[in-house]
Design a protein around this motif. Structure first.
Motif, PDB file in Angstrom:
ATOM      1  N   ALA A  66      33.353  31.194  38.718  1.00  0.00           N
ATOM      2  CA  ALA A  66      34.395  32.196  38.982  1.00  0.00           C
ATOM      3  C   ALA A  66      35.210  32.449  37.722  1.00  0.00           C
ATOM      4  CB  ALA A  66      35.298  31.719  40.119  1.00  0.00           C
ATOM      5  N   LEU A  67      35.632  31.387  37.061  1.00  0.00           N
ATOM      6  CA  LEU A  67      36.469  31.574  35.873  1.00  0.00           C
ATOM      7  C   LEU A  67      35.674  32.129  34.700  1.00  0.00           C
ATOM      8  CD1 LEU A  67      38.506  30.198  37.644  1.00  0.00           C
ATOM      9  CD2 LEU A  67      39.301  28.911  35.675  1.00  0.00           C
ATOM     10  N   ASP A  68      34.429  31.659  34.563  1.00  0.00           N
ATOM     11  CA  ASP A  68      33.580  32.219  33.504  1.00  0.00           C
ATOM     12  C   ASP A  68      33.356  33.709  33.728  1.00  0.00           C
ATOM     13  OD1 ASP A  68      33.404  29.797  32.305  1.00  0.00           O
ATOM     14  OD2 ASP A  68      31.406  29.299  33.067  1.00  0.00           O
ATOM     15  N   SER A  69      33.155  34.102  34.994  1.00  0.00           N
ATOM     16  CA  SER A  69      32.898  35.515  35.284  1.00  0.00           C
ATOM     17  C   SER A  69      34.111  36.385  34.991  1.00  0.00           C
ATOM     18  CB  SER A  69      32.510  35.695  36.755  1.00  0.00           C
ATOM     19  OG  SER A  69      31.338  34.997  37.034  1.00  0.00           O
ATOM     20  N   LEU A  70      35.297  35.854  35.271  1.00  0.00           N
ATOM     21  CA  LEU A  70      36.495  36.652  34.978  1.00  0.00           C
ATOM     22  C   LEU A  70      36.585  36.905  33.482  1.00  0.00           C
ATOM     23  CD1 LEU A  70      39.068  35.101  37.459  1.00  0.00           C
ATOM     24  CD2 LEU A  70      38.053  37.369  37.544  1.00  0.00           C
ATOM     25  N   ASP A  88      42.352  45.951  42.365  1.00  0.00           N
ATOM     26  CA  ASP A  88      41.318  46.155  43.392  1.00  0.00           C
ATOM     27  C   ASP A  88      40.131  45.230  43.144  1.00  0.00           C
ATOM     28  OD1 ASP A  88      42.789  48.114  44.572  1.00  0.00           O
ATOM     29  OD2 ASP A  88      41.557  49.785  43.897  1.00  0.00           O
ATOM     30  N   ALA A  89      39.681  45.181  41.888  1.00  0.00           N
ATOM     31  CA  ALA A  89      38.491  44.395  41.558  1.00  0.00           C
ATOM     32  C   ALA A  89      38.745  42.911  41.825  1.00  0.00           C
ATOM     33  CB  ALA A  89      38.100  44.617  40.103  1.00  0.00           C
ATOM     34  N   LEU A  90      39.923  42.418  41.425  1.00  0.00           N
ATOM     35  CA  LEU A  90      40.194  40.991  41.611  1.00  0.00           C
ATOM     36  C   LEU A  90      40.424  40.632  43.079  1.00  0.00           C
ATOM     37  CD1 LEU A  90      40.089  40.663  38.598  1.00  0.00           C
ATOM     38  CD2 LEU A  90      42.074  39.169  38.759  1.00  0.00           C
ATOM     39  N   VAL A  91      40.998  41.563  43.847  1.00  0.00           N
ATOM     40  CA  VAL A  91      41.163  41.298  45.283  1.00  0.00           C
ATOM     41  C   VAL A  91      39.784  41.188  45.935  1.00  0.00           C
ATOM     42  CG1 VAL A  91      41.949  42.285  47.475  1.00  0.00           C
ATOM     43  CG2 VAL A  91      43.474  42.280  45.490  1.00  0.00           C
ATOM     44  N   ALA A  92      38.871  42.084  45.573  1.00  0.00           N
ATOM     45  CA  ALA A  92      37.515  42.036  46.134  1.00  0.00           C
ATOM     46  C   ALA A  92      36.800  40.756  45.688  1.00  0.00           C
ATOM     47  CB  ALA A  92      36.725  43.269  45.697  1.00  0.00           C
ATOM     48  N   PHE A  93      36.973  40.396  44.419  1.00  0.00           N
ATOM     49  CA  PHE A  93      36.344  39.184  43.890  1.00  0.00           C
ATOM     50  C   PHE A  93      36.907  37.942  44.591  1.00  0.00           C
ATOM     51  CE2 PHE A  93      36.254  35.809  40.578  1.00  0.00           C
ATOM     52  CZ  PHE A  93      34.873  35.696  40.458  1.00  0.00           C
ATOM     53  N   ALA A  94      38.228  37.917  44.777  1.00  0.00           N
ATOM     54  CA  ALA A  94      38.874  36.763  45.417  1.00  0.00           C
ATOM     55  C   ALA A  94      38.431  36.627  46.870  1.00  0.00           C
ATOM     56  CB  ALA A  94      40.394  36.884  45.328  1.00  0.00           C
ATOM     57  N   ALA A  95      38.138  37.755  47.523  1.00  0.00           N
ATOM     58  CA  ALA A  95      37.678  37.699  48.920  1.00  0.00           C
ATOM     59  C   ALA A  95      36.321  36.997  48.987  1.00  0.00           C
ATOM     60  CB  ALA A  95      37.583  39.112  49.501  1.00  0.00           C
ATOM     61  N   ARG A 122      28.112  41.944  39.211  1.00  0.00           N
ATOM     62  CA  ARG A 122      27.529  40.828  38.460  1.00  0.00           C
ATOM     63  C   ARG A 122      28.236  39.510  38.805  1.00  0.00           C
ATOM     64  NH1 ARG A 122      24.452  41.571  33.971  1.00  0.00           N
ATOM     65  NH2 ARG A 122      25.556  39.887  32.908  1.00  0.00           N
ATOM     66  N   ALA A 123      29.571  39.579  38.902  1.00  0.00           N
ATOM     67  CA  ALA A 123      30.328  38.365  39.219  1.00  0.00           C
ATOM     68  C   ALA A 123      29.981  37.862  40.620  1.00  0.00           C
ATOM     69  CB  ALA A 123      31.823  38.641  39.099  1.00  0.00           C
ATOM     70  N   ALA A 124      29.826  38.794  41.560  1.00  0.00           N
ATOM     71  CA  ALA A 124      29.495  38.403  42.943  1.00  0.00           C
ATOM     72  C   ALA A 124      28.110  37.762  42.991  1.00  0.00           C
ATOM     73  CB  ALA A 124      29.550  39.629  43.857  1.00  0.00           C
ATOM     74  N   GLN A 125      27.194  38.317  42.228  1.00  0.00           N
ATOM     75  CA  GLN A 125      25.846  37.726  42.190  1.00  0.00           C
ATOM     76  C   GLN A 125      25.893  36.301  41.643  1.00  0.00           C
ATOM     77  OE1 GLN A 125      23.814  40.749  39.922  1.00  0.00           O
ATOM     78  NE2 GLN A 125      22.568  41.352  41.673  1.00  0.00           N
ATOM     79  N   PHE A 177      34.869  40.584  33.403  1.00  0.00           N
ATOM     80  CA  PHE A 177      36.089  41.409  33.483  1.00  0.00           C
ATOM     81  C   PHE A 177      36.883  41.401  32.178  1.00  0.00           C
ATOM     82  CE2 PHE A 177      35.137  40.315  37.880  1.00  0.00           C
ATOM     83  CZ  PHE A 177      35.272  41.541  38.522  1.00  0.00           C
ATOM     84  N   GLY A 178      36.465  40.570  31.222  1.00  0.00           N
ATOM     85  CA  GLY A 178      37.152  40.550  29.926  1.00  0.00           C
ATOM     86  C   GLY A 178      38.561  39.990  30.008  1.00  0.00           C
ATOM     87  N   ILE A 179      38.816  39.099  30.959  1.00  0.00           N
ATOM     88  CA  ILE A 179      40.160  38.526  31.115  1.00  0.00           C
ATOM     89  C   ILE A 179      40.200  37.175  30.401  1.00  0.00           C
ATOM     90  CG2 ILE A 179      41.862  37.685  32.767  1.00  0.00           C
ATOM     91  CD1 ILE A 179      40.688  39.727  34.768  1.00  0.00           C
ATOM     92  N   GLY A 180      41.071  37.040  29.434  1.00  0.00           N
ATOM     93  CA  GLY A 180      41.049  35.872  28.555  1.00  0.00           C
ATOM     94  C   GLY A 180      41.846  34.675  29.046  1.00  0.00           C
TER      95      GLY A 180
END
Lengths: 445, 158
Positions: free
Chosen positions: A168-172, A301-308, A150-153, A176-179
């Motif tokens: 990017a920040l809204d998606s996290l 893993d998820a954040l490394v893929a997202f950051a890429a 969803r974040a990538a989309q 991902f539920g990161i506050g």
């Protein structure tokens, strides 16, 4: 091998310490607890080397190595047979383990006792589950693949850098539920990382800086490697490390810390993930939490893929935000604004700009603002293009990897946060419009 | 011989693990379900789950050489007791009281540290018919409390 290591990585987090069994030349076994086991890939792990103890003596003398690992989620136990390969004393793996160990040491009252001397790398020869009852693991807090999809989309739907940062920040947060999140960009010319956006803090901290190699964020950028800590440790607390580092570098320039870095004073879990693209470090994503062990291997893993994905998109938007033609100065000068004048002072030594007595910005973003305000004051110019700024001799951009778009976003945000009556808004692709609400008094030193 | 302080410590809610090696020097280890100090500290009895320890028990029977680690999670205080005369004996069902007491003490030790009780009880779930006893005389005692002194001998049992 019956069990894939990647499926039991929770056993490596040290929540239930692993055991290591070795044997001396006389056949006498030795058993010890492991502070840390670091997952490298399905065939390799690294163990922390902290003391020259009996385990290490046996290993260096050629003893086979056995681990007993236990999952804190299921109670399942595994025996793994390892073969020692080599020791690393610097580099990404070492820094990852050093940071993690600092957290473990603080958590277990062993600060000052645990010190990483090396990362011992082992090949995993076999893993077998020990027979015995287990319990069902609790459901994961997030379905990481769904969140990533969803974040990538959402990133793919962004047409410019500013939208990308926001998304990017809204998606996290939402996926991902990161506050608590910060996004820092890399100023390659100055060896600094500057905060461009954040979520979850009372102050945005936009414009705050960290030297390359300092603290979790700086080390992550320098090593081009994610770094994750599961427990609070003063060793990687930002306020202090940044101040200490700047003092050690002998910077008298107090502007280095004029904008405080946002951050949780009581962060217990921290993770920094470099944003890489085309072999460049574009920036760092930093997330934190007040809970212990909040981020695990799956989050990493998820954040490394997202950051890429984010890195490729940032690079793309930095490169395409150009227009062919220089914007024309408006035919009619804008109406002269009324109200009390705003004194804007520019210091050429570091391109810092002050609004009244308050520091606003320095460096390339400061030089850009000063050029825009000069053109506005002298010619009533309000329209600017990236292309024009890039060739403007007053700005002195550091070459092709100039991050101009990111610097414009930084400048725009600092201006909005100060509410000083100067606004910069994107008016088209590669195009910006300046609006000034008050008369300006420009002064330069 | 173990001093009375060490003896008492070994019988609190410590984590217990026993290891022995095969002829190729490959160690195998299992979690202890409890322990008993015998003969005033001259010998130790460690209770293991047979179903989890087949390789380990073969090693003990073949070499008699064992290392057992006792560690209290809340303090990291850790001892390793090594011996060379270990034997495998049947489990005396009367010792189930000792095992159950140890499990309860261990649960009380680690649940405040954040461990889920049901996970701990799964790790320690056992029945008398699957238990076995390894008895040995500790011939060397090492402190393994983390730090620069870890691994130093703290005494040699007589």
């Amino acid at each position: 091998m019956n069990v894939r290591l990647e499926t039991i990585r929770e056993c490596l987090e040290g929540i239930i310490p692993g055991h290591i069994g070795t044997c001396d030349a006389e056949g006498m076994p030795n058993l010890a607890y492991l502070s840390q086991v670091e997952f490298i890939d399905n065939e390799h792990v690294a163990l922390s080397y902290q003391f020259f103890n009996r385990t290490r003596q046996n290993v260096l003398a050629g003893s086979p190595v056995r681990l007993l690992l236990t999952s804190h989620l299921t109670g399942a136990q595994y025996r793994a047979e390892l073969q020692f390969l080599r020791t690393e004393t610097a580099g990404p793996l070492f820094e990852q383990m050093k940071a993690k160990l600092a957290g473990i040491a603080a958590h277990t009252g062993m600060s000052g006792v645990f010190k990483l001397l090396g990362s011992d790398i082992y090949r995993v020869l076999s893993i077998d589950q020990v027979v015995g009852p287990t319990v069902a693991p609790p459901p994961p807090p997030v379905n990481y693949l769904t969140a990533l999809r969803r974040a990538a989309q959402k990133l793919a739907g962004c047409a410019n850098l500013e939208c990308l940062l926001e998304t990017a920040l809204d998606s996290l947060q939402s996926e991902f539920g990161i506050g608590h999140v910060m996004l820092l960009m890399h100023d390659e010319g100055r060896g600094r990382l500057y905060t461009l956006a954040s979520r979850g803090y009372p102050e945005s901290g936009v414009g705050s800086e960290i030297p390359m190699g300092v603290g979790l964020i700086g080390i992550s950028a320098r090593e081009r490697s994610p770094i994750r800590i599961g427990f609070m440790t003063s060793e990687y607390t930002y306020g202090r490390t940044v101040r200490d580092s700047i003092a050690a570098e002998g910077y008298a320039d107090t502007l280095e810390t004029a904008i405080p870095l946002p951050g949780l004073p009581e962060a217990r879990s921290q993770m920094a993930v470099p944003i890489l693209a085309c072999e460049r470090v574009l920036g760092v994503l930093y997330v934190e939490s007040v809970a212990d062990l909040h981020f695990g291997y799956d989050d990493e893993d998820a954040l490394v893929a997202f950051a890429a994905q984010l890195g490729q998109a940032i690079l793309h938007h930095q490169q395409v935000d150009e227009v062919e033609e220089e914007a024309q100065s408006s035919d009619t000068a804008p109406p002269v604004p009324a109200g009390s004048p705003l004194r804007v002072r520019h210091y050429g030594a570091n391109d810092s700009v002050f609004l009244g007595d308050d520091y606003l910005i320095k460096g390339v973003a400061g030089a850009i603002l000063w050029a825009l305000l000069q053109d506005f004051a002298e010619r009533g110019r309000t329209e600017f293009t990236n292309k024009g700024l890039r060739v403007d001799p007053r700005i002195r951009l550091p070459g092709v990897s100039d991050n101009l778009e990111a610097r414009l976003v930084l400048l725009q945000r600092r201006l909005e946060e100060r509410s000083a009556g100067i606004h910069l808004a994107k008016s088209g692709r590669g195009r910006y419009a300046l609006t000034v609400d008050r008369p300006l008094e420009l002064a330069t030193d | 011989m173990l001093d009375s302080d060490t003896q008492a410590f070994l019988q609190t809610g410590v984590s217990i693990s026993l290891a022995a090696c095969n002829a190729a020097r490959l160690a195998c280890m299992s979690r202890g379900m409890g322990c008993k100090v015998l003969d005033g500290g001259r010998r130790m009895a460690i209770f293991l789950k047979r179903s989890q320890s087949l390789e380990l028990l073969d090693n003990v029977a073949a070499t008699g050489k064992v290392a057992c680690v006792f560690s209290l999670p809340s303090s990291n205080r850790t001892f390793q007791l090594k011996g060379a005369d270990a034997v495998v004996q049947p489990f005396d069902p009367a010792d189930m009281v000792v095992v159950n007491h140890h499990i309860d003490e261990f649960v009380q030790e680690v649940v405040p540290l954040g461990m889920a009780e049901q996970v701990v009880r799964a790790v320690f779930a056992c029945t008398a018919d699957d238990l076995v006893t390894v008895v040995y005389s500790p011939s060397a005692v090492f402190s393994q409390t983390p730090g620069p002194k870890a691994g130093e001998p703290v005494g040699r049992a007589s």
